[in-house]
Design an enzyme around this catalytic site. Structure first.
Site, PDB file in Angstrom:
ATOM      1  N   ARG A  29       5.297  -5.034   0.128  1.00 44.75           N
ATOM      2  CA  ARG A  29       4.142  -5.705   0.732  1.00 44.75           C
ATOM      3  C   ARG A  29       4.204  -5.607   2.258  1.00 44.75           C
ATOM      4  NH1 ARG A  29       1.532  -7.814  -3.470  1.00 44.75           N
ATOM      5  NH2 ARG A  29       2.820  -8.345  -5.260  1.00 44.75           N
ATOM      6  N   ASP A  30       3.028  -5.363   2.846  1.00 44.15           N
ATOM      7  CA  ASP A  30       2.939  -5.288   4.305  1.00 44.15           C
ATOM      8  C   ASP A  30       3.271  -6.653   4.901  1.00 44.15           C
ATOM      9  OD1 ASP A  30       1.248  -3.183   6.382  1.00 44.15           O
ATOM     10  OD2 ASP A  30       1.639  -5.231   7.060  1.00 44.15           O
ATOM     11  N   ASN A  87      -2.756   6.462   8.153  1.00 49.30           N
ATOM     12  CA  ASN A  87      -2.997   6.644   9.582  1.00 49.30           C
ATOM     13  C   ASN A  87      -2.082   7.745  10.101  1.00 49.30           C
ATOM     14  OD1 ASN A  87      -4.847   4.474   9.688  1.00 49.30           O
ATOM     15  ND2 ASN A  87      -3.161   3.016   9.821  1.00 49.30           N
ATOM     16  N   GLU A  95       1.544   3.218  13.617  1.00 54.15           N
ATOM     17  CA  GLU A  95       2.565   2.439  14.339  1.00 54.15           C
ATOM     18  C   GLU A  95       3.964   2.795  13.879  1.00 54.15           C
ATOM     19  OE1 GLU A  95       1.753  -1.694  13.747  1.00 54.15           O
ATOM     20  OE2 GLU A  95      -0.217  -1.574  14.715  1.00 54.15           O
ATOM     21  N   VAL A  96       4.121   3.048  12.595  1.00 55.01           N
ATOM     22  CA  VAL A  96       5.440   3.341  12.030  1.00 55.01           C
ATOM     23  C   VAL A  96       5.462   4.807  11.613  1.00 55.01           C
ATOM     24  CG1 VAL A  96       7.125   2.780  10.238  1.00 55.01           C
ATOM     25  CG2 VAL A  96       5.720   0.958  11.235  1.00 55.01           C
ATOM     26  N   HIS A 100       3.262   6.653   5.122  1.00 51.95           N
ATOM     27  CA  HIS A 100       2.988   5.554   4.192  1.00 51.95           C
ATOM     28  C   HIS A 100       1.508   5.523   3.830  1.00 51.95           C
ATOM     29  CE1 HIS A 100       2.841   4.085   8.348  1.00 51.95           C
ATOM     30  NE2 HIS A 100       1.866   3.266   7.976  1.00 51.95           N
ATOM     31  N   HIS A 102      -1.346   2.891   2.817  1.00 51.42           N
ATOM     32  CA  HIS A 102      -1.719   1.485   2.731  1.00 51.42           C
ATOM     33  C   HIS A 102      -2.566   1.330   1.464  1.00 51.42           C
ATOM     34  CE1 HIS A 102      -0.953   0.215   7.028  1.00 51.42           C
ATOM     35  NE2 HIS A 102      -1.024   1.517   7.219  1.00 51.42           N
TER      36      HIS A 102
HETATM   37  P1  5GP Z   1       0.505   2.014  10.510  1.00 47.87           P
HETATM   38  O1  5GP Z   1      -0.305   1.468  11.654  1.00 47.87           O
HETATM   39  O2  5GP Z   1       1.730   2.758  10.988  1.00 47.87           O
HETATM   40  O3  5GP Z   1      -0.325   2.808   9.549  1.00 47.87           O
HETATM   41  O4  5GP Z   1       0.968   0.769   9.677  1.00 47.87           O
HETATM   42  C1  5GP Z   1       2.263   0.231   9.728  1.00 47.87           C
HETATM   43  C2  5GP Z   1       2.258  -1.028   8.889  1.00 47.87           C
HETATM   44  O5  5GP Z   1       3.598  -1.430   8.717  1.00 47.87           O
HETATM   45  C3  5GP Z   1       1.514  -2.192   9.532  1.00 47.87           C
HETATM   46  O6  5GP Z   1       0.472  -2.627   8.652  1.00 47.87           O
HETATM   47  C4  5GP Z   1       2.583  -3.264   9.718  1.00 47.87           C
HETATM   48  O7  5GP Z   1       2.119  -4.571   9.474  1.00 47.87           O
HETATM   49  C5  5GP Z   1       3.652  -2.837   8.723  1.00 47.87           C
HETATM   50  N1  5GP Z   1       5.010  -3.197   9.107  1.00 47.87           N
HETATM   51  C6  5GP Z   1       5.591  -2.977  10.319  1.00 47.87           C
HETATM   52  N2  5GP Z   1       6.864  -3.406  10.313  1.00 47.87           N
HETATM   53  C7  5GP Z   1       7.093  -3.880   9.052  1.00 47.87           C
HETATM   54  C8  5GP Z   1       8.249  -4.458   8.436  1.00 47.87           C
HETATM   55  O8  5GP Z   1       9.317  -4.625   9.021  1.00 47.87           O
HETATM   56  N3  5GP Z   1       8.109  -4.845   7.129  1.00 47.87           N
HETATM   57  C9  5GP Z   1       6.929  -4.679   6.450  1.00 47.87           C
HETATM   58  N4  5GP Z   1       6.919  -5.088   5.171  1.00 47.87           N
HETATM   59  N5  5GP Z   1       5.848  -4.138   7.012  1.00 47.87           N
HETATM   60  C10 5GP Z   1       5.918  -3.744   8.293  1.00 47.87           C
END
Ligand code: 5GP
Length: 115
Positions: A29-30, A87, A95-96, A100, A102
């Site tokens: 879960r996010d 993304n 961001e990560v 992944h 979503h």
């Molecule tokens: P992005 O913007 O890279 O597509 O989405 C990264 C997602 O990872 C974001 O929705 C953010 O809330 C989630 N996220 C970032 N750090 C963590 C973490 O430590 N644990 C979990 N479960 N989600 C994370």
């Protein structure tokens, strides 16, 4: 590649609410959910972005989608529907930097916008 939080989650060095796991895919879960169901589906191997997926990883990406399909069914949102989002890089607001999906659902989502 720079270490990501998702690599730590795979190694169980960071806690996460894991909802699915097999030998190649992990889903949890996010931490900042945007809807009642917001699950991240990731490969266990490190792939930074969509741009880095290799042709030989096509089956792995398919497994990620099938894991999302299964989780959606388990969450009870399959029939009403949901959204799968990936993304990529800066303009995509990634961001990560560990690939992944979503999986977002459990409420009526707004139409996708260019912004
Ligand atoms: P992005 O913007 O890279 O597509 O989405 C990264 C997602 O990872 C974001 O929705 C953010 O809330 C989630 N996220 C970032 N750090 C963590 C973490 O430590 N644990 C979990 N479960 N989600 C994370």
């Amino acid at each position: 590649m720079t270490e990501t939080v998702f690599a730590k989650i795979i190694r169980r060095e960071l806690p996460a609410d894991i909802v699915y796991e097999d030998d190649q895919v992990l889903a949890f879960r996010d931490i900042n959910p945007q809807a009642p169901t917001h699950v991240l589906v990731i490969p266990k191997v490190e792939i930074a972005t969509v741009n880095d997926i290799q042709p030989g990883q096509a089956e792995l990406v398919g497994r990620m989608v099938l894991a999302a399909q299964r989780i959606a069914a388990e969450e009870g949102i399959a029939e009403d529907g949901y959204r799968l989002v990936v993304n990529c890089n800066r303009h995509g607001c990634q961001e990560v930097y560990h690939l992944h999906l979503h999986l977002i659902g459990g409420r009526q989502l707004r139409g996708i916008s260019a912004g």
